[in-house]
Design a protein around this motif. Sequence first.
Motif, short mmCIF file in Angstrom:
data_model
loop_
_atom_site.label_atom_id
_atom_site.label_comp_id
_atom_site.label_asym_id
_atom_site.label_seq_id
_atom_site.Cartn_x
_atom_site.Cartn_y
_atom_site.Cartn_z
N LEU A 344 49.72 55.87 44.37
CA LEU A 344 48.39 56.65 45.48
C LEU A 344 49.17 57.27 46.23
O LEU A 344 48.70 58.25 46.83
N GLY A 345 50.38 56.71 47.00
CA GLY A 345 50.34 56.27 48.49
C GLY A 345 51.59 57.94 48.98
O GLY A 345 51.50 58.88 49.90
N LYS A 346 52.14 58.37 47.19
CA LYS A 346 53.26 59.63 47.82
C LYS A 346 51.67 60.49 46.97
O LYS A 346 52.04 61.45 47.54
N HIS A 347 51.02 60.37 46.69
CA HIS A 347 50.01 61.51 46.19
C HIS A 347 49.41 62.06 47.36
O HIS A 347 48.71 63.22 47.47
N SER A 348 48.87 60.41 47.60
CA SER A 348 47.78 61.78 49.27
C SER A 348 48.71 61.44 50.59
O SER A 348 48.90 62.93 51.12
N ARG A 349 50.20 61.53 50.66
CA ARG A 349 51.03 62.54 50.97
C ARG A 349 51.22 63.62 51.18
O ARG A 349 51.38 65.08 51.41
N ALA A 350 51.82 63.98 49.61
CA ALA A 350 51.07 65.43 48.79
C ALA A 350 50.47 66.00 48.97
O ALA A 350 50.40 67.05 49.53
#
Length: 624
Positions: A344-350
């Motif tokens: 989820l963290g990676k997607h949030s940054r995107a």
Amino acid sequence: MTPRPELQDLRQRLRDIYAAMATFGSARLAAKPPILDLSMDLSGDASEEFHSHQDAVQGLRALRDAVRQDLDVLEKFLNDPACKTAPPLSTNAPYLISVWNEVLHARPPIVTIWRTFLEGDQQSHVPRRGSRKPPGVKVDVVAEGDPVPSTKNSRLLAEFREIDSYQTESEDSEDEGEVGRPSLAQKEFDNSILRIGRSLLDAAHRNPLAGTNTVPSITLRLTRLDPSPSDPREHDPRIAHTLDLLRGMGIDVELGERDPVQLPRVVAPPIRHLEPTIRLNLDLSILIALVSDLTHSSLPTSAVEADARYVPSVQYREWKRKRLEATNGPDEEIDEGRLGENGLGKHSRALANQALQEMNRGLLHELRDRLAAVASPGLANVEFWTTPEARDRCLRIVLSKIGGRNEKRRAAALFSGEDTPLSEAEEQYWAGSRYPRVFLPLIPIRVFDSSVPGAAIKPPARSDDDRALSPFFEVLARTCRDILAQETIPDPRTLSNPRSSRTPPAAGEFGEGTSTPDEDETAESEIERAAVTKANPRLTAHTVQSMLWGAARGWTTLTANKSSVKAILRDIRAGEGGGGYGWDREVHDASRTDGEGGAAVEKAAMWVVDPRSLAEGMRSDYVE
């Protein structure tokens, strides 16, 4: 007196050529695809030209390196005070100058410089530094004509003398009674120039012009061969006979150097300005962007606020955990990494990065400004179109659990149908948007009546506003049809999933990279991955269908899927001869120039923007 004046002249000419190569406009060498690229590069800057390492003409760098190498040798030799009495210098300068002159005279697009056409069914070869030379015939410039390396009288006379020596030996052997002894004497007249001619003809027949059965013409320029030399010692009637035989083969033979006075002047090409057509063809990635929360919600005021906005809520994390449990089964543990920084963290940054892109230049602002420059007042004549497959997949994706509440409402409004009054559909779409109502005349989005256009639908010669269209539209349409003519196959990631034949949408299916929910994020009504093309598994069938409809209608295709644009360009190059893009073989009026020294204006075949993903459900303040 200047020492070695002939070498001094060659040095100056190589200097001029080397400098000209650096400023020689790439548009003069190879036609660039008319693709309007407004996506951000890594530096955060946008450029209106689609950049690709494949835009450069193959072999140009090798030619420039060869000129530099010979120039260095000449500089070193002439800078030596002892050069006056030194032995003659061996240099390739005359040959390199001849090749460059042919590049200047060649009609664009130039496909390849220094291309070797291999014997038999082997693929053509562009030489690489340090690579072994395979057997074949080398062509200096592949363009409208095909010049090849030159030769001179002394070289051909030496070859004739060698042939004569074999003939003399054979006659002496016969006089001595050695009738059965093997002989190198010729039975039929032949020489290296004739062998080159036959090899060129064979290569031409094996490499017809892209998209046709037409055999390319061959021009053989022999810069230093003279059938009537002033020096009688260099005269041999077999030289003229050789030229007659070449012409009898159908080869255009040209003699002598190009007149320097008639050489085209090297000038920088005009700046090209690409503009969209008034009818826009939308692919799936753009339909997703048009309903995205990123496109319509109020903008964050800073990068910190953008990061904070897309920290998933407790409700979303709980939903995500339940989905992982349902996917894994009762006996498998959940990978906590999927709920952490790598998931989820990676997607949030995107999503935060996409919000920053929207802050820099809003998608709807960009569309409105570009269209206003070519459309009637109020954008009254602007139309938006899409394919049935793109519409259906958009609705399945958004109306599933992936889309947020407002995103679902916008998607339903875009394709509300004839039963819903236009004013009501517009109200539903623009409600809650930071833009005023009918900022763009998006509704209704019209849908083509079939997945692909019929064979009778060909790209028009002119756009709806009567501008000549680039032949690239025709090449793009032909490539898309060729790809779709082969069967489509399930996405390989679907086949690799042992639990289900249905998996969530792939990231690249909506746009670029991490622009969509990760692949484990299934919806209540699970979404089957789009079929990919067998010809190129990087291209989904619906993406190629969208490109085909735009090209066949002569309309600009708007997309946020840059990777697919790169993939289709690779297929075009492969299908159109491997060196260039294969259009512009005939004179056309695809661009107009606004005033003397102004920009050349051309209709864009494709328009690339940054992706905007479905993001509402990932907001920290989102409540279902």
